[in-house]
Design an enzyme around this catalytic site. Structure first.
Site, PDB file in Angstrom:
ATOM      1  N   HIS A  48     110.922  72.190  40.528  1.00  0.00           N
ATOM      2  CA  HIS A  48     110.674  71.014  41.389  1.00  0.00           C
ATOM      3  C   HIS A  48     111.486  69.821  40.936  1.00  0.00           C
ATOM      4  O   HIS A  48     110.938  68.899  40.353  1.00  0.00           O
ATOM      5  CB  HIS A  48     109.187  70.671  41.371  1.00  0.00           C
ATOM      6  CG  HIS A  48     108.737  69.842  42.532  1.00  0.00           C
ATOM      7  ND1 HIS A  48     108.768  68.466  42.526  1.00  0.00           N
ATOM      8  CD2 HIS A  48     108.239  70.208  43.731  1.00  0.00           C
ATOM      9  CE1 HIS A  48     108.284  68.009  43.675  1.00  0.00           C
ATOM     10  NE2 HIS A  48     107.952  69.047  44.418  1.00  0.00           N
ATOM     11  N   ILE A  54     111.900  65.794  40.491  1.00  0.00           N
ATOM     12  CA  ILE A  54     110.914  64.841  41.012  1.00  0.00           C
ATOM     13  C   ILE A  54     109.537  65.351  40.601  1.00  0.00           C
ATOM     14  O   ILE A  54     109.192  66.512  40.849  1.00  0.00           O
ATOM     15  CB  ILE A  54     110.996  64.726  42.554  1.00  0.00           C
ATOM     16  CG1 ILE A  54     112.376  64.234  42.976  1.00  0.00           C
ATOM     17  CG2 ILE A  54     109.900  63.800  43.080  1.00  0.00           C
ATOM     18  CD1 ILE A  54     112.635  64.339  44.458  1.00  0.00           C
ATOM     19  N   GLY A  57     103.609  65.064  43.560  1.00  0.00           N
ATOM     20  CA  GLY A  57     102.450  64.222  43.856  1.00  0.00           C
ATOM     21  C   GLY A  57     101.145  64.861  43.436  1.00  0.00           C
ATOM     22  O   GLY A  57     100.237  64.178  42.951  1.00  0.00           O
ATOM     23  N   GLU A  62      96.344  64.965  39.850  1.00  0.00           N
ATOM     24  CA  GLU A  62      95.627  65.654  38.764  1.00  0.00           C
ATOM     25  C   GLU A  62      95.562  64.788  37.502  1.00  0.00           C
ATOM     26  O   GLU A  62      94.529  64.736  36.834  1.00  0.00           O
ATOM     27  CB  GLU A  62      96.287  67.005  38.451  1.00  0.00           C
ATOM     28  CG  GLU A  62      95.674  67.748  37.274  1.00  0.00           C
ATOM     29  CD  GLU A  62      94.231  68.182  37.457  1.00  0.00           C
ATOM     30  OE1 GLU A  62      93.552  68.393  36.420  1.00  0.00           O
ATOM     31  OE2 GLU A  62      93.760  68.315  38.608  1.00  0.00           O
TER      32      GLU A  62
END
Length: 147
Positions: A48, A54, A57, A62
């Protein structure tokens, strides 16, 4: 201040899903502030995204939830860690989540949560996350402290 050693005694999470490095401020039953240093070494960046890392989200949410869990534990049990055995904070809902800016390696992700409501074992928290004092994400989190 609560360091990573004490955080590890409170939260059951471990690498790669322990997402709070330190608690910098905690007012029982009211608010908590903590942070996670985001590094390129995060396992999540393998996928990712390999060419444009990045921080997801869902990981920000979390991290806010874990920080809020520390607030719930400390507010419920204080310094008596013996009462915390076999207790977990369970997510009940995530509402009004908004992502306003990207979080990237090198950022210090600051979590700030305030208690909106607390009744019995149920906690409702307003969470906000910042990088360099800029709001990057926010959500309303509901959780329950249980066995």
């Amino acid at each position: 201040m609560i360091d990573i050693e004490e955080i590890s005694k409170i939260l059951p999470h471990r690498y790669p899903i322990l997402l709070v490095d330190r608690i910098t401020s905690l007012e029982l039953n009211k608010s908590v502030e903590g942070y996670k240093n985001i590094t390129i070494n995060e396992q999540i960046f393998l996928g990712h995204f390999p060419t444009k890392p990045i921080y997801p989200g869902v990981m920000i949410i979390e991290g806010m939830a874990q920080t809020g869990g520390i607030l719930a534990y400390k507010s419920s049990f204080g310094e008596d860690a013996t009462n915390m055995d076999n207790k977990l904070v369970y997510f009940m809902s995530i509402d009004k989540a908004k992502f306003r800016s990207m979080v990237k390696p090198g950022d210090k992700l600051v979590y700030k949560l305030e208690v909106l409501k607390h009744k019995g074992k149920v906690w409702v928290l307003q969470g906000k996350s910042f990088v360099d004092d800029k709001l990057v994400a926010e959500a309303e989190l509901k959780a329950m402290l249980g066995d």
